[in-house]
Design an enzyme around this catalytic site. Structure first.
Site, PDB file in Angstrom:
ATOM      1  N   TYR A  15       0.900  -0.785  -0.170  1.00 47.04           N
ATOM      2  CA  TYR A  15      -0.363  -0.300   0.253  1.00 47.04           C
ATOM      3  C   TYR A  15       0.957   1.437   0.063  1.00 47.04           C
ATOM      4  O   TYR A  15       0.807   1.992  -0.010  1.00 47.04           O
ATOM      5  CB  TYR A  15      -0.747   0.148   1.126  1.00 47.04           C
ATOM      6  N   HIS A  20      -4.477   6.432  -1.769  1.00 47.57           N
ATOM      7  CA  HIS A  20      -5.053   6.041  -0.293  1.00 47.57           C
ATOM      8  C   HIS A  20      -4.016   6.380   1.074  1.00 47.57           C
ATOM      9  O   HIS A  20      -4.345   6.230   2.020  1.00 47.57           O
ATOM     10  CB  HIS A  20      -5.869   4.740   0.242  1.00 47.57           C
ATOM     11  N   TYR A  65      -5.571   0.051  10.091  1.00 42.76           N
ATOM     12  CA  TYR A  65      -5.868  -0.092   8.071  1.00 42.76           C
ATOM     13  C   TYR A  65      -6.537   1.265   9.108  1.00 42.76           C
ATOM     14  O   TYR A  65      -7.355   1.806   9.223  1.00 42.76           O
ATOM     15  CB  TYR A  65      -6.859  -1.375   8.041  1.00 42.76           C
ATOM     16  N   ASN A  67     -10.190   2.174   8.011  1.00 40.68           N
ATOM     17  CA  ASN A  67     -11.406   2.004   8.169  1.00 40.68           C
ATOM     18  C   ASN A  67     -11.245   2.354   9.641  1.00 40.68           C
ATOM     19  O   ASN A  67     -12.142   2.276  10.283  1.00 40.68           O
ATOM     20  CB  ASN A  67     -12.125   1.263   7.595  1.00 40.68           C
ATOM     21  N   ASN A 113     -13.679   7.093   4.908  1.00 40.03           N
ATOM     22  CA  ASN A 113     -14.290   6.427   6.110  1.00 40.03           C
ATOM     23  C   ASN A 113     -13.201   6.399   7.597  1.00 40.03           C
ATOM     24  O   ASN A 113     -12.995   6.034   8.136  1.00 40.03           O
ATOM     25  CB  ASN A 113     -14.524   4.140   5.511  1.00 40.03           C
TER      26      ASN A 113
END
Length: 189
Positions: A15, A20, A65, A67, A113
């Protein structure tokens, strides 16, 4: 601590350079900018700290993470007894073109989120945030935000992160209004 500056993202190498993770990239840049490392495990995240303009600052990358970012942030906020207005959150925003940077003192989650999690955990929307534009999705939202920046976009993102970092410097030297004027305007440092 006088401030907590947190960037939102997802942990893990796959990631690292995704859209993001613009918030994590900003924290990494700030760590270099202020000559510190964000490598200690605390508050369900990675932390580092520095002092600038007489202010003590904690840099935080939640490892929960995206969320569940609020779970990490609330631990740090409670530990240091930080007021929401002294928490600065840096994150990606699909509402802006790649490389656009905007700062505001408060607001809704805007469908993000990570911000939704922070608002739930803090019980307020009244914390400053710096939004880094990652562009409007050209295809499936989840695939888009988890995709890496295209070659032509990388320079724009790093210029945006540099501008956000200069804004943080102004905030620490002066106040949030001057930082917002710099970030939201065309002012050059």
């Amino acid at each position: 601590m006088d401030y907590i500056i947190t960037g939102l993202g997802n942990p893990g190498e796959r990631y690292t350079f995704t859209r993001h993770n613009a918030g994590f990239l900003a924290i990494d840049y700030l760590a270099q900018f202020f000559n510190t490392k964000v490598d200690k495990i605390k508050f369900k995240g990675l932390v580092g700290s520095f002092e600038y303009a007489g202010k003590k600052v904690l840099l935080l990358k939640p490892m929960t993470y995206m969320n569940a970012s609020g779970e990490s942030i609330i631990e740090a906020v409670n530990f240091y007894k930080i007021k929401p207005e002294k928490l600065i959150v840096i994150y990606d925003d699909i509402a802006f073109d790649v490389g656009v940077v905007k700062m505001r003192k408060k607001g809704s989650d805007g469908g993000h989120n990570g911000i939704k999690s922070i608002i739930q955990c803090l019980g307020t929307e009244e914390f400053p945030r710096i939004r880094i534009g990652i562009g409007v999705p050209k295809y499936d939202m989840v695939k888009y935000v988890l995709s890496e920046f295209e070659d032509g976009e990388k320079e724009k993102i790093f210029r945006a992160i540099e501008k956000a970092s200069n804004g943080i410097k102004i905030l620490l030297e002066s106040d949030i209004d001057r930082a917002m004027n710099y970030i939201n305007g065309d002012v050059v440092v």
